[in-house]
Design a protein around this motif. Sequence first.
Motif, PDB file in Angstrom:
ATOM      1  N   VAL A   1       0.844  -1.191   0.000  1.00  0.00           N
ATOM      2  CA  VAL A   1       0.000   0.000   0.000  1.00  0.00           C
ATOM      3  C   VAL A   1       0.880   1.242   0.000  1.00  0.00           C
ATOM      4  CG1 VAL A   1      -1.841   1.229   1.217  1.00  0.00           C
ATOM      5  CG2 VAL A   1      -1.774  -1.268   1.273  1.00  0.00           C
ATOM      6  N   THR A   2       0.542   2.183  -0.882  1.00  0.00           N
ATOM      7  CA  THR A   2       1.257   3.458  -0.921  1.00  0.00           C
ATOM      8  C   THR A   2       0.259   4.599  -0.792  1.00  0.00           C
ATOM      9  OG1 THR A   2       1.132   3.612  -3.339  1.00  0.00           O
ATOM     10  CG2 THR A   2       3.102   2.562  -2.395  1.00  0.00           C
ATOM     11  N   ALA A   3       0.740   5.734  -0.268  1.00  0.00           N
ATOM     12  CA  ALA A   3      -0.054   6.958  -0.183  1.00  0.00           C
ATOM     13  C   ALA A   3       0.760   8.065  -0.824  1.00  0.00           C
ATOM     14  CB  ALA A   3      -0.375   7.289   1.260  1.00  0.00           C
ATOM     15  N   ASN A   4       0.209   8.689  -1.853  1.00  0.00           N
ATOM     16  CA  ASN A   4       0.909   9.717  -2.624  1.00  0.00           C
ATOM     17  C   ASN A   4       2.295   9.238  -3.057  1.00  0.00           C
ATOM     18  OD1 ASN A   4      -1.251  11.480  -2.480  1.00  0.00           O
ATOM     19  ND2 ASN A   4      -0.484  12.491  -0.644  1.00  0.00           N
ATOM     20  N   GLY A   5       2.389   7.967  -3.419  1.00  0.00           N
ATOM     21  CA  GLY A   5       3.636   7.394  -3.919  1.00  0.00           C
ATOM     22  C   GLY A   5       4.591   6.892  -2.854  1.00  0.00           C
TER      23      GLY A   5
END
Length: 195
Positions: free
Chosen positions: A94-98
């Motif tokens: 899982v990533t958030a804003n890369g």
Amino acid sequence: PNAGNVYVYHSNANSYYSYANTISVGSAAYDQFGYTVKSTSDASQVIVSAPYETVNGKSAAGAVYVYDRSVETFVANGTTYTTRYSINTNTVRVTANGNLIPSTAYTVPTANTVVFTSAPVINTLVQIETNKFQKLQRLTAAMPTSGAAFGSTADISGNDADVYIASPGYSIPGYHSGIVYRYVNQGRSEEHTSE
């Protein structure tokens, strides 16, 4: 024997570990699925060749398969703690804003559900990578011929826009030089030969 499989590994700082199911098409003996494997620069798509696959009754005519790695994206609304994704697996990244979200910030209690320990910040672009590969397309020569070995070599261009596939056993009357296929924009092909 020699049907072939492709195994996908992911690296962490010091080693590689299995991170996805085997990519396979149920190849027949001697197809040599996996003879050539190439990926786009972001590894979101993979091409896999089977140069000795029988196509339309033509032995060793060859085929190349295009696979897409499942990555699902959503924009956080600030209150979503549980997110469902469509691929049935417990192995996700899982990533958030890369930026990679540490696995301690979420759980995967059942296949296709991610539960965040706290909701991602509103308007954050969250991506769930399942690393399951799904077949998008099977590429073959327009007129398969026995022994053409379509897919003996395959490559993806540097800008990920074109796929080049060699068929060294293909012959044109008067020439025995093989052929290179160029696939662009979802399968439209152009043929290039050398003398």
